[in-house]
Structure formats: C-alpha cells, structure tokens
Design an enzyme around this catalytic site. Sequence first.
Site, short mmCIF file in Angstrom:
data_model
loop_
_atom_site.label_atom_id
_atom_site.label_comp_id
_atom_site.label_asym_id
_atom_site.label_seq_id
_atom_site.Cartn_x
_atom_site.Cartn_y
_atom_site.Cartn_z
N ASP A 26 -6.22 54.28 102.72
CA ASP A 26 -6.50 54.02 101.31
C ASP A 26 -6.24 55.32 100.55
O ASP A 26 -6.49 56.41 101.06
CB ASP A 26 -7.96 53.57 101.11
CG ASP A 26 -8.19 52.92 99.75
OD1 ASP A 26 -8.45 51.70 99.72
OD2 ASP A 26 -8.09 53.63 98.72
N GLU B 114 7.46 33.74 92.29
CA GLU B 114 6.64 32.57 92.66
C GLU B 114 6.82 31.45 91.63
O GLU B 114 6.64 31.71 90.44
CB GLU B 114 5.16 32.96 92.71
CG GLU B 114 4.84 33.96 93.81
CD GLU B 114 3.38 34.42 93.80
OE1 GLU B 114 2.60 33.92 92.96
OE2 GLU B 114 3.02 35.28 94.60
N ILE C 109 -11.77 43.36 99.18
CA ILE C 109 -11.16 42.39 100.10
C ILE C 109 -10.93 43.02 101.48
O ILE C 109 -11.28 42.43 102.51
CB ILE C 109 -9.86 41.79 99.52
CG1 ILE C 109 -10.17 41.04 98.22
CG2 ILE C 109 -9.18 40.87 100.53
CD1 ILE C 109 -8.97 40.54 97.45
N ARG D 59 -0.24 41.25 96.52
CA ARG D 59 0.73 40.87 95.50
C ARG D 59 2.14 40.94 96.07
O ARG D 59 2.45 41.86 96.83
CB ARG D 59 0.69 41.83 94.30
CG ARG D 59 -0.40 41.56 93.29
CD ARG D 59 -0.17 40.27 92.49
NE ARG D 59 -1.20 40.08 91.50
CZ ARG D 59 -2.36 39.44 91.72
NH1 ARG D 59 -2.61 38.91 92.89
NH2 ARG D 59 -3.25 39.32 90.75
N ASP E 182 0.85 35.29 101.34
CA ASP E 182 0.29 34.36 100.35
C ASP E 182 0.94 34.61 98.99
O ASP E 182 0.71 33.86 98.05
CB ASP E 182 -1.23 34.55 100.25
CG ASP E 182 -1.88 33.54 99.30
OD1 ASP E 182 -1.53 32.33 99.40
OD2 ASP E 182 -2.70 33.94 98.45
N HIS F 218 0.14 31.26 97.10
CA HIS F 218 -0.80 32.08 96.31
C HIS F 218 -2.15 31.35 96.15
O HIS F 218 -2.63 31.17 95.04
CB HIS F 218 -0.21 32.44 94.94
CG HIS F 218 -0.79 33.69 94.35
ND1 HIS F 218 -0.05 34.57 93.59
CD2 HIS F 218 -2.05 34.20 94.40
CE1 HIS F 218 -0.83 35.57 93.20
NE2 HIS F 218 -2.05 35.37 93.67
N ILE F 219 -2.69 30.94 97.30
CA ILE F 219 -3.94 30.17 97.27
C ILE F 219 -5.15 31.01 97.69
O ILE F 219 -6.24 30.47 97.91
CB ILE F 219 -3.86 28.92 98.19
CG1 ILE F 219 -3.45 29.33 99.62
CG2 ILE F 219 -2.90 27.87 97.64
CD1 ILE F 219 -3.59 28.21 100.65
N GLY F 220 -4.94 32.33 97.80
CA GLY F 220 -6.00 33.21 98.30
C GLY F 220 -7.35 32.99 97.61
O GLY F 220 -8.38 32.92 98.25
N ALA F 221 -7.32 32.89 96.29
CA ALA F 221 -8.57 32.79 95.54
C ALA F 221 -8.97 31.34 95.28
O ALA F 221 -9.98 31.09 94.62
CB ALA F 221 -8.44 33.53 94.22
P1 NAD Z 1 -10.13 46.58 94.97
O1 NAD Z 1 -9.83 47.25 93.68
O2 NAD Z 1 -11.56 46.36 95.36
O3 NAD Z 1 -9.44 47.42 96.16
C1 NAD Z 1 -8.15 47.94 96.09
C2 NAD Z 1 -8.06 49.16 96.99
O4 NAD Z 1 -6.72 49.66 96.95
C3 NAD Z 1 -8.97 50.32 96.55
O5 NAD Z 1 -9.77 50.78 97.61
C4 NAD Z 1 -7.99 51.40 96.08
O6 NAD Z 1 -8.45 52.73 96.31
C5 NAD Z 1 -6.77 51.09 96.93
N1 NAD Z 1 -5.52 51.59 96.36
C6 NAD Z 1 -5.13 51.57 95.06
N2 NAD Z 1 -3.91 52.12 94.95
C7 NAD Z 1 -3.53 52.48 96.19
C8 NAD Z 1 -2.36 53.11 96.72
N3 NAD Z 1 -1.35 53.49 95.92
N4 NAD Z 1 -2.31 53.34 98.04
C9 NAD Z 1 -3.35 53.00 98.85
N5 NAD Z 1 -4.47 52.41 98.40
C10 NAD Z 1 -4.55 52.15 97.10
O7 NAD Z 1 -9.33 45.23 94.97
P2 NAD Z 1 -9.57 43.92 95.87
O8 NAD Z 1 -10.54 43.04 95.20
O9 NAD Z 1 -9.82 44.35 97.27
O10 NAD Z 1 -8.13 43.24 95.73
C11 NAD Z 1 -6.95 43.84 96.26
C12 NAD Z 1 -5.73 43.14 95.67
O11 NAD Z 1 -5.69 41.79 96.14
C13 NAD Z 1 -5.79 43.00 94.14
O12 NAD Z 1 -5.22 44.11 93.49
C14 NAD Z 1 -5.01 41.73 93.85
O13 NAD Z 1 -3.71 42.03 93.44
C15 NAD Z 1 -4.98 41.01 95.19
N6 NAD Z 1 -5.60 39.67 95.10
C16 NAD Z 1 -4.89 38.59 95.53
C17 NAD Z 1 -5.44 37.32 95.46
C18 NAD Z 1 -4.69 36.11 95.95
O14 NAD Z 1 -4.88 35.02 95.41
N7 NAD Z 1 -3.89 36.19 96.99
C19 NAD Z 1 -6.71 37.15 94.92
C20 NAD Z 1 -7.43 38.27 94.54
C21 NAD Z 1 -6.86 39.53 94.63
#
Ligand code: NAD
Length: 317
Positions: A175, A265, A156, A236, A260, A283-286
């Site tokens: 990261d 929630e 993302i 989150r 979001d 929480h409509i991201g997806a």
């Molecule tokens: P991803 O696994 O591709 O990327 C997560 C990144 O976070 C990775 O690069 C990882 O190295 C990094 N990371 C992990 N722990 C860390 C820390 N302690 N400090 C710094 N960096 C750290 O995940 P993604 O697909 O990019 O999704 C990210 C988050 O978005 C998901 O975990 C999920 O909770 C959230 N999400 C929200 C929605 C929504 O509806 N709003 C939908 C999908 C995902």
Amino acid sequence: MGFKVLITPRSFEHIKDKFWGLLKDAEIEVVMNPYGRVIKEDEMVELVRDMDGIIVGIDPITKKVIDNARKLKVISKYGVGVDNIDLEAAKERNIVVTNTPNANSNAVAELTVGLIISVLRNIPLSDRRVREKKWDRFIGYELYGKTLGVIGTGSIGKRVIKLLRGFDLNILCYDKFPDYEWAEKENVKYVDFNELLKRSDIITIHIPLTEETRHLISERELSLMKKTAIIINTSRGGIINEEDLYKFLKEEKIYGAGLDVLEDEPPKNSPLIELNNLVITSHIGAHTQESIENMAFIAVDNLISVLKGKEPKFRVC
Ligand code: NAD
C-alpha cells in the site's frame, strides 16, 4: 424552499420506497435516471442543468457537466470511488462532494473471495461444460498454504484478508500508505510492490483508479508473476492493462484472472471475454441488498445534510 435532485444508480430503484419519506420531508423532488443504464456525458449535461443535487453511481460528472449545472450544490457519490467525478471542477464551483465509505466493503470483499475460488477451481467453466453436455474434469489449485498478495489495504483489502483467514494463507501486502499498526495486530507483512508480485500465488487489487494507478499492472508487472499465479481485480478497470493481460492469459503465462471491472463497461469488442482462464462479472461487487441499502442511506443522509447547510458525515471535498 424545495430542491431538485437527480438519482442515477439503477440499483437505487429497488429500494427507493424506503427513502421516499426522508426525501419528501426534506422537500426534495426526485428525478430518477430515465435511461436505465449509465448516463452519457451529453445526456448528463441536460439532466443536471437545473438540479440542486445528484446522487450518482459511475456516470460521468465531468467539468462540462459541472459547469452546466448552475444550481448544483452537492454531488453525493453512491459508493467509494470518485474517479468518475472531476473533483477540481467541483471545488472551483464550491460544490460539495461526498461518498459512502465502508458501506459496500463487505459485499466487494465477499465477491473477491468468490472470484478467487472460481478462478482457482474453474467453477464457471465447469458449469458451462456441464450445460454443453460435457463432463470435463479440471485440475485447479487450492488456497491452503498459498501466498496471498493484497494491493491496497483500505477497508476492502482488510476485509478480504479477514474473510480469507480460515484458508491458512501467508499474507503479503502493498500500500502507498501502509497501516503498520493494523499489520502488526493482524500478523501480516508489508513488502515492496515487486516482491509482492514475485512471491504471491493470488494477487488481489483494492486501490482507487488515479493517474498514478492507471495501468499499474502491465506487461512488466505480469511478467514478474508466477506462471501458476492468478490476479483478481474488483477495484476499477484501467488499473490492469487489458491488452497485456489478454496476452498473458492467452499464452498461459499466468494461470488465470478474475475481473469485476473493465476499462470499457460493458465490453464492446474485448477479446478477453473469449478466454476460459478468465472469470468475469458485470461490476456487481457492491450489488447486494445489504450494501445498496447501506449506500443509499448514507448517500441520502450526506445529500440532505449539504442541502440543509449542515456538514455531511462523509465529505470528499
Ligand atoms: P479505501 O480508500 O478504503 O482503500 C484504498 C487503499 O488504496 C488505501 O489504503 C490507500 O492508501 C491505497 N492506495 C491509494 N493509492 C495507492 C497507490 N497509488 N498505490 C498503492 N496503494 C494506494 O478504499 P476501499 O473501500 O478499500 O475501495 C478500494 C477501491 O475499490 C475503490 O477505490 C473503488 O474504486 C473500488 N470499489 C469497487 C466496487 C465494485 O463494485 N467492484 C465497489 C466499491 C469499491
């Protein structure tokens, strides 16, 4: 032999007809979420008692739920974040956990861009005022030439950067596991966490919620931010300390925020929702047609693979 599977995400309802054939061919009897909302732990304990599999959204799959589901073989997460699933308890029982990486990345990234511009230009507030027959004219900020700070450069975070390229921003990233090869190719720079907080005008969070990231953004971190900066969280609830965020927004120590996701929630008594410098979505991201179809397709495929004794495409553990 037939299988019984519980499907909890409400958005699955909209597209379930597309998957009926696939599930039927795999001899799967489906039970849909009977509550039309996120299921509570005790309700879940009862629902999964004789299930072979679950396709789950953000409902709690705790140790108690897992220990009471004696036939359970697979927990197929409809999404990426598995913070609602007790992975240790699943491992102990040899229950396979899968997820749907990348399926919703673009949807979340586009909403993130929407929230950024909404906060910077006060779009929801202006809309509310016009409906109240007021013609207030807010002075916002442009993106052009600003510094974007991306916390988490997974799928993302990377997509957000790609989408925002046209605004001519300087981009800083943080990261825990930096992807230097990608950074070089994309001409972006990894910096340490504090530097990102201090230098960015727009901070956006894209990391999982874990014990390590809970309240990662609290008073100390907010106080490092510029007074004119904004913070966006589409990952989150729980990653930002909401009490501290409230204080900083209320006292206008930062310009604004876009969320979001919340710790609780839907919010019950959160004072955050009274603030005009906060834009908030449910929480409509997806939740786009494209993304829910992608997620459903992968979640069903993962589920069927495990039930048929095959390796799923996306195993978490
Ligand atoms: P991803 O696994 O591709 O990327 C997560 C990144 O976070 C990775 O690069 C990882 O190295 C990094 N990371 C992990 N722990 C860390 C820390 N302690 N400090 C710094 N960096 C750290 O995940 P993604 O697909 O990019 O999704 C990210 C988050 O978005 C998901 O975990 C999920 O909770 C959230 N999400 C929200 C929605 C929504 O509806 N709003 C939908 C999908 C995902």
